[in-house]
Scaffold this motif. Structure first.
Motif, PDB file in Angstrom:
ATOM      1  N   ASP A   7      -2.585  -2.964   4.959  1.00 38.87           N
ATOM      2  CA  ASP A   7      -1.565  -3.296   4.231  1.00 38.87           C
ATOM      3  C   ASP A   7      -1.529  -4.542   3.419  1.00 38.87           C
ATOM      4  O   ASP A   7      -1.860  -5.334   4.347  1.00 38.87           O
ATOM      5  CB  ASP A   7      -0.331  -2.920   4.760  1.00 38.87           C
ATOM      6  CG  ASP A   7       0.826  -3.248   3.883  1.00 38.87           C
ATOM      7  OD1 ASP A   7       1.357  -2.142   3.407  1.00 38.87           O
ATOM      8  OD2 ASP A   7       1.334  -4.231   3.683  1.00 38.87           O
TER       9      ASP A   7
ATOM     10  N   VAL B 136      -3.974   2.761  -2.190  1.00 35.12           N
ATOM     11  CA  VAL B 136      -3.957   3.206  -0.612  1.00 35.12           C
ATOM     12  C   VAL B 136      -4.788   2.135   0.274  1.00 35.12           C
ATOM     13  O   VAL B 136      -5.885   1.616  -0.361  1.00 35.12           O
ATOM     14  CB  VAL B 136      -4.181   4.517  -0.507  1.00 35.12           C
ATOM     15  CG1 VAL B 136      -3.029   5.398  -1.318  1.00 35.12           C
ATOM     16  CG2 VAL B 136      -5.462   4.904  -0.816  1.00 35.12           C
TER      17      VAL B 136
ATOM     18  N   ASP C 165       2.038   5.193   0.555  1.00 33.74           N
ATOM     19  CA  ASP C 165       1.881   6.292   1.693  1.00 33.74           C
ATOM     20  C   ASP C 165       0.675   7.344   1.029  1.00 33.74           C
ATOM     21  O   ASP C 165       0.896   8.074   0.188  1.00 33.74           O
ATOM     22  CB  ASP C 165       3.089   6.987   1.776  1.00 33.74           C
ATOM     23  CG  ASP C 165       2.972   8.037   2.970  1.00 33.74           C
ATOM     24  OD1 ASP C 165       2.257   9.054   3.128  1.00 33.74           O
ATOM     25  OD2 ASP C 165       3.404   7.747   3.869  1.00 33.74           O
ATOM     26  N   ARG C 166      -0.331   7.403   1.978  1.00 31.76           N
ATOM     27  CA  ARG C 166      -1.487   8.173   1.541  1.00 31.76           C
ATOM     28  C   ARG C 166      -0.998   9.761   1.398  1.00 31.76           C
ATOM     29  O   ARG C 166      -1.457  10.240   0.682  1.00 31.76           O
ATOM     30  CB  ARG C 166      -2.665   8.083   2.692  1.00 31.76           C
ATOM     31  CG  ARG C 166      -3.418   6.770   2.699  1.00 31.76           C
ATOM     32  CD  ARG C 166      -4.386   6.673   3.740  1.00 31.76           C
ATOM     33  NE  ARG C 166      -5.288   7.703   3.548  1.00 31.76           N
ATOM     34  CZ  ARG C 166      -6.512   7.282   2.816  1.00 31.76           C
ATOM     35  NH1 ARG C 166      -6.666   6.256   2.447  1.00 31.76           N
ATOM     36  NH2 ARG C 166      -7.556   8.362   2.882  1.00 31.76           N
TER      37      ARG C 166
ATOM     38  N   ALA D 231       0.907  -1.245   0.023  1.00 33.52           N
ATOM     39  CA  ALA D 231      -0.147   0.035  -0.091  1.00 33.52           C
ATOM     40  C   ALA D 231       0.912   1.277  -0.111  1.00 33.52           C
ATOM     41  O   ALA D 231       1.913   1.227   0.614  1.00 33.52           O
ATOM     42  CB  ALA D 231      -0.766   0.070   1.223  1.00 33.52           C
TER      43      ALA D 231
END
Length: 530
Positions: free
Chosen positions: A292, A283, A228-229, A226
């Protein structure tokens, strides 16, 4: 269904849930291109999850590739190596089917392909991905288009996340529901992909909504992860700043597509798989991606009955650093580039020091490239295999390209997996004279895995068996990268043990060092992971 009249084989016609489609016979294989699995994702549907297509009356022609999703072109340096056709039009959520036996009853194995391209480029129309060779060998082959870049992976406060991944799920649901009409077995679906396609598969493996939709999965040069936002938000905000609009889906939906692509390409110009930067990616959204994906898969908090084939190339990084002369620039930067790589990998100085000891003849660029490749790609796949040894097979593609400096670079194995080395687009990476016996070995392994789950070598166990494809006779090497991986296991990155010249892992100065390296490299166009 097929028909023969007066010695001429009629075009194949198959019924789908939304209407009938007419394909073509090519070299004895029935091919259906551009079949919509979802409605065009524009207008009121822009930045929204996919919805079913409108049913049609009569028989829809499926003789040519459908529209490709909006995407910027590769930079000139990458365009010389990577093909990326553009088919204009709105109806871009479509797929293609190659089958040796159209019609119900055949119950053949199915392979569904998700293309790579850093989630910003690529399509099912790339000639290297011709499914004819899989159908020739008894596998129904399906390739999928899905939304890319900001259209598919922009993160907005007023729209659901991951619409591109939701497209892929909708396509997989379509295949599971419909593929029997094309001669496929919905109980023997293998989901395969390379790079961004493999990353997507990792997320789908962990997605509750995808359980039961696949029997096997192939992850080529892409780990479950995932993004990083904040990095994804940063891309959207930078685009919004350039466009002078709010960073919302409603505002972006009013922007002309071509303008949006130009701004996206400009903002993403300095992003790099080696040195990081703002990016688009999958994400955690609390829904389709509840956590994740790698952690979910390793913890067993996801489907555990899917067979896996996982692998990488020996010199992944060379596709990221050779075009545009970046390899030489990284070598010139020396310790500065090495510090940037450490920041990217969040490791202590003992890890690159260990790599130098293991590879004393390697230059800085090779150390940096292998360091980042292991951190981003090989170590996560290694963890996944360790978590599911009774379900996993691991390979390494080691044949070096006949073109200068590319080595066994990212994406080079594709022409061998598809046995499409004779198409010009494959030769862009491989050069002339690629060994057919290597294509026979790799393509045969993928066919066997899709057919019965056994590609032809030892399952993963404590001896870490890796199938090596290097142009000679394929063979097993046990733990060929265990020495490098052990360095990461021993790395505790304590701040007090790190020299003053090397910022500690996680410290703010590491981000500053990273940005400095990117600026000094003067990256030409996008060098993100294709």
């Amino acid at each position: 269904m097929t028909a023969v009249r007066a010695g001429v084989q009629a075009d194949p016609v198959v019924s789908t849930p939304y209407g009938a489609v007419r394909g073509r016979y090519e070299h004895g294989i029935a091919v259906f291109r551009g079949i919509p699995y979802a409605a065009p994702p524009f207008g009121a549907r822009r930045f929204r999850p996919p919805v079913p297509p409108e049913p049609w009356d009569g028989v829809r022609d499926a003789g040519s590739f459908g529209s490709t999703p909006p995407k910027p072109p590769y930079s000139e340096a990458f365009a010389q190596l990577l093909a990326d056709p553009v088919v204009p039009g709105d109806d871009c959520l479509n797929l293609n089917v190659w089958t040796p036996e159209p019609g119900p009853g055949a119950r053949l194995p199915v392979l569904v392909w998700l293309h790579g391209g850093a989630l910003t480029r690529g399509s099912s129309a790339v000639p290297v991905y011709d499914g004819q060779t899989f159908a020739r060998d008894g596998v129904v082959f399906v390739s999928v288009n899905y939304r890319l870049g900001v259209e598919g992976y922009g993160l907005f406060p007023d729209a659901p996340a991951n619409p591109g991944l939701r497209d892929q799920l909708a396509a997989l649901e379509w295949v599971h529901r419909t593929i029997g009409a094309f001669g496929g077995d919905p109980g023997r679906i293998t989901l395969a992909g390379q790079s961004a396609g493999a990353i997507s598969i990792g997320a789908l493996l962990a997605a509750p909504q995808a359980r039961g939709l696949m029997r096997r999965a192939v992850l080529q040069s892409g780990p479950p992860e995932a993004f990083d936002r904040d990095k994804v938000r940063r891309m959207v905000r930078r685009m919004a700043t350039r466009l002078k609009i709010p960073a919302t889906a409603a505002a972006f939906a009013e922007v002309d597509r071509e303008l949006l692509l130009r701004v996206q390409a400009d903002v993403g110009r300095l992003s790099s798989p080696v040195l990081g930067g703002p990016t688009f990616g999958i994400v955690v959204d609390g829904d389709l991606v509840p956590r994740d994906p790698l952690e979910a898969l390793v913890d067993g908090d996801a489907s555990t009955d899917v067979d896996l084939m996982l692998g990488w190339t020996s010199d992944e990084y060379r596709l990221w650093l050779v075009p545009g002369g970046l390899l030489e620039r990284v070598d010139r930067l020396g310790t500065v580039a090495l510090a940037g790589a450490m920041a990217r990998c969040r490791c202590g100085h003992e890890v690159p020091r260990g790599y130098r000891a293991l590879h004393p003849e390697a230059g800085t660029a090779e150390i940096v490239g292998q360091l980042v490749t292991d951190h981003l790609l090989r170590l996560p796949l290694h963890r996944l295999a360790d978590a599911r040894p009774d379900r996993s097979y691991v390979y390494e593609f080691a044949w070096p390209s006949n073109l200068p400096d590319l080595g066994s670079c990212h994406g080079l194995e594709l022409g061998f997996v598809f046995d499409t080395g004779d198409v010009p687009e494959s030769r862009r990476l491989a050069g002339e004279g690629a060994p057919q016996e290597l294509a026979d070995a790799m393509h045969g392994a993928w066919v066997r895995f899709a057919t019965d789950g056994d590609p032809g070598w030892q399952r993963w166990d404590d001896s870490h068996p890796v199938r090596i494809f290097d142009g000679g006779e394929p063979h097993i090497a046990h733990g060929p990268r265990d020495a490098e991986f052990a360095l990461w296991a021993a790395d505790l990155t304590p701040a007090e043990s790190t020299p003053a010249s090397v910022p500690a892992a996680g410290s703010p100065t590491r981000g500053t060092e990273l940005r400095s390296v990117v600026r000094r490299l003067r990256l030409p166009g996008s060098v993100r992971r294709p």
